[in-house]
Design a protein around this motif. Structure first.
Motif, PDB file in Angstrom:
ATOM      1  N   THR A   4      -6.658   7.575  -0.894  1.00  0.00           N
ATOM      2  CA  THR A   4      -6.241   7.174  -2.241  1.00  0.00           C
ATOM      3  C   THR A   4      -6.573   5.722  -2.556  1.00  0.00           C
ATOM      4  N   LEU A   5      -6.487   4.836  -1.557  1.00  0.00           N
ATOM      5  CA  LEU A   5      -6.646   3.406  -1.814  1.00  0.00           C
ATOM      6  C   LEU A   5      -7.782   2.763  -1.020  1.00  0.00           C
ATOM      7  N   LEU A   6      -7.735   2.875   0.296  1.00  0.00           N
ATOM      8  CA  LEU A   6      -8.682   2.123   1.114  1.00  0.00           C
ATOM      9  C   LEU A   6     -10.131   2.522   0.852  1.00  0.00           C
ATOM     10  N   TRP A   7     -10.433   3.799   0.959  1.00  0.00           N
ATOM     11  CA  TRP A   7     -11.815   4.230   0.816  1.00  0.00           C
ATOM     12  C   TRP A   7     -12.347   4.071  -0.606  1.00  0.00           C
ATOM     13  N   VAL A  21      -5.785   4.150  -8.915  1.00  0.00           N
ATOM     14  CA  VAL A  21      -4.447   4.333  -9.479  1.00  0.00           C
ATOM     15  C   VAL A  21      -4.459   3.676 -10.854  1.00  0.00           C
ATOM     16  N   LYS A  22      -3.759   4.253 -11.809  1.00  0.00           N
ATOM     17  CA  LYS A  22      -3.777   3.753 -13.181  1.00  0.00           C
ATOM     18  C   LYS A  22      -3.248   2.318 -13.275  1.00  0.00           C
ATOM     19  N   ARG A  23      -3.835   1.566 -14.214  1.00  0.00           N
ATOM     20  CA  ARG A  23      -3.402   0.171 -14.398  1.00  0.00           C
ATOM     21  C   ARG A  23      -1.922   0.084 -14.741  1.00  0.00           C
ATOM     22  N   GLY A  24      -1.456   0.965 -15.602  1.00  0.00           N
ATOM     23  CA  GLY A  24      -0.042   0.944 -15.966  1.00  0.00           C
ATOM     24  C   GLY A  24       0.855   1.179 -14.765  1.00  0.00           C
ATOM     25  N   PHE A  79       0.835  -1.199   0.000  1.00  0.00           N
ATOM     26  CA  PHE A  79       0.000   0.000   0.000  1.00  0.00           C
ATOM     27  C   PHE A  79       0.874   1.256   0.000  1.00  0.00           C
ATOM     28  N   THR A  80       1.975   1.195   0.745  1.00  0.00           N
ATOM     29  CA  THR A  80       2.899   2.326   0.785  1.00  0.00           C
ATOM     30  C   THR A  80       3.556   2.540  -0.579  1.00  0.00           C
ATOM     31  N   ALA A  81       4.001   1.462  -1.196  1.00  0.00           N
ATOM     32  CA  ALA A  81       4.674   1.573  -2.496  1.00  0.00           C
ATOM     33  C   ALA A  81       3.740   2.149  -3.555  1.00  0.00           C
ATOM     34  N   LEU A  82       2.496   1.657  -3.603  1.00  0.00           N
ATOM     35  CA  LEU A  82       1.572   2.159  -4.622  1.00  0.00           C
ATOM     36  C   LEU A  82       1.187   3.605  -4.338  1.00  0.00           C
ATOM     37  N   SER A  83       1.158   4.000  -3.086  1.00  0.00           N
ATOM     38  CA  SER A  83       0.899   5.403  -2.748  1.00  0.00           C
ATOM     39  C   SER A  83       2.020   6.298  -3.251  1.00  0.00           C
ATOM     40  N   ILE A  84       3.262   5.837  -3.108  1.00  0.00           N
ATOM     41  CA  ILE A  84       4.398   6.598  -3.647  1.00  0.00           C
ATOM     42  C   ILE A  84       4.265   6.735  -5.158  1.00  0.00           C
TER      43      ILE A  84
END
Length: 504
Positions: A212-215, A291-294, A95-100
């Motif tokens: 960004t991710l959870l909600w 977050v974008k698929r790419g 989750f941290t990596a994708l947030s970055i």
């Protein structure tokens, strides 16, 4: 609760109908092997003295199968369900990596920026050696920042107050080696990434992950601060020592939450895995994710510090070794049977977890347990191998591009006519240089004589949009063929191969 009691509890849980915890109806092939999957996990759970656990399979964008075993609380004897909340420890790093990466997409940072640009306390660290680079964001993502491997020290830092973390950083961190020299798993690096996110967004790290991710993914039951979670749904963490379970202390949310502080339920975590799997394969569909698929696919991008990995679980001794590297929050392994795999475990005081993504199949498996460092790695991988062997998962078939289909048709015509003359301007400039028209006729005549009559209607198997292979069954063996297109426009044929394989 002693060992015999937990085995009895497991037997009772496995005996219960699975329908109550399955949404929606799984495939018939998966249903057929559910008892075998349950046996794999129940056996592992009993052998490792695990009080409670939950495991599941994600397929077709949904939680296809899920099972809770044992107890989330040994005092109240509350059983584990798909809504029980477990700390997933280092699986938080994903989750941290994708947030970055999402901040990178927004233009708020670059992966090749020095980390000290966003964490000023690092500016006084100096270099590991006079000729060493400064630590970058990318170095932290891939665990190549030069820090020492810090399990289990890092786990106990979870509740460290932010002010104390600032002091730790300001005091400096010793280098184990120069950055970008080797891979060493370091929780400290991901704690620093959490500080990067906080400083870039001017808000606590957890706020950005939540928004960004959870909600957006509907993971409303999950969270970082255990004090805010629904108490009657929490799996308490236990340690097995002196032939008994002892309760581990509950660690509050703190400065190291970005490396291992997230708690999730099986129902919530399935939404996360489903979202990640939608990134494969690349396509032209509307991109609707948070977050974008790419960008999601970039989590599988490792550095050049690769190593040989032997498959986890019972098949590890006989399976061929895989090539492994650390991506971004995931360990990435090319497995001979399962193809591209992304996996990560979570070891923590009171908890153990593991997740496995199989992008080429569109399937993921996961398991959470509430015993210290009891990572259920082996049963997750064993279940994946079982599903493959029993046909419960199928590798996605690539679509054949129009150009590849056209030239495969031409390959059939070449074989039928025994000549490449009719290809004319459809071939690349190297084609005639690699084999003359006269030699093509000779080779085709000889190969057809060896093979005898062949059935040429089988479909081509695409490797990608511009290359594929085919197998024709013949009287005296098979023709193993290849069609390879050239990187030009208009697209032309650069190579065509027919190899005869005699019957054995």
């Amino acid at each position: 609760m002693r060992t015999k009691q937990i085995i009895a509890a497991i037997a009772m849980a496995v005996a219960q109908p699975a329908i109550a915890q399955v949404q929606p109806t799984p495939s018939p092939a998966l249903v057929a092997i559910e008892p075998q999957i349950d046996t794999i996990f129940a056996k592992w759970m009993a052998e490792n003295h695990v009080p409670g656990m939950v495991y599941g399979v994600v397929a077709d964008g949904q939680l296809a199968y899920v099972r809770g075993l044992g107890m989330q609380d040994l005092t109240t004897r509350t059983p584990v369900t798909q809504d029980t909340l477990f700390r997933i420890a280092s699986m938080t790093k994903a989750f941290t990596a994708l947030s970055i990466l999402s901040l990178r997409d927004k233009g708020l940072l670059s992966l090749d920026d020095p980390a000290e640009k966003y964490v000023p306390e690092m500016r006084g660290w100096g270099n590991a050696t006079a000729d060493s680079p400064r630590i970058t964001i990318r170095d932290l993502l891939h665990h190549v920042a030069g820090f020492v491997t810090d399990d289990p020290w890092g786990d106990r830092q979870t509740p460290l107050p932010q002010d104390d973390f600032t002091k730790l950083l300001a005091a400096g961190v010793p280098f184990a080696q120069a950055p970008e020299m080797r891979y060493d798993y370091a929780n400290l690096g991901y704690a620093i990434l959490g500080r990067v996110i906080a400083n870039v967004t001017h808000a606590p790290y957890r706020n950005y992950v939540e928004k960004t991710l959870l909600w957006p993914l509907g993971m409303r039951a999950s969270g970082y601060d255990v004090r805010e979670l629904q108490a009657d749904r929490r799996a308490l963490g236990y340690r097995w020592e002196n032939e008994a379970w002892a309760l581990e202390p509950t660690m509050a949310d703190g400065a190291f939450n970005s490396m291992g502080g997230l708690s999730v339920s099986a129902r919530d975590y399935a939404k996360w895995l489903s979202f990640l799997l939608t990134a494969w394969p690349p396509r032209d569909d509307t991109d609707t994710g948070p977050v974008k698929r790419g960008t999601v696919r970039q989590i599988a991008t490792g550095l050049n510090f690769q190593f040989v990995s032997h498959r986890y679980g019972a098949s590890g001794a006989t399976a061929c070794p895989g090539a492994a590297a650390y991506g971004m929050g995931w360990r990435v392994i090319q497995d001979c049977d399962l193809g591209l795999t992304l996996n990560h475990g979570g070891g923590y005081p009171g908890y153990g977890s593991h997740a496995l993504l199989l992008p080429e199949f569109g399937v993921a498996l996961f398991a959470f347990a509430n015993k210290t460092y009891a990572g259920p790695t082996a049963p997750v991988w064993d279940s994946a191998v079982l599903m493959l062997q029993q046909g419960a998962i199928k590798r996605r078939v690539l679509a054949v591009s129009p150009e590849l289909a056209m030239f495969y048709g031409a390959a059939g015509e070449v074989w039928a006519q025994g000549s490449v003359v009719h290809l004319q301007d459809k071939v690349a400039m190297n084609f005639a240089m690699d084999r003359t028209t006269a030699n093509w006729a000779k080779v085709l005549r000889e190969t057809k004589a060896q093979a005898g009559r062949c059935e040429t209607s089988s479909p081509i198997r695409p490797d990608n949009a511009m290359m594929g292979s085919f197998t024709w069954v013949c009287e005296r063996g098979t023709i193993e063929g290849t069609v390879m297109l050239a990187p030009t426009k208009p697209i032309t044929l650069q190579a065509l191969r027919y190899t005869f394989v005699p019957k054995t």
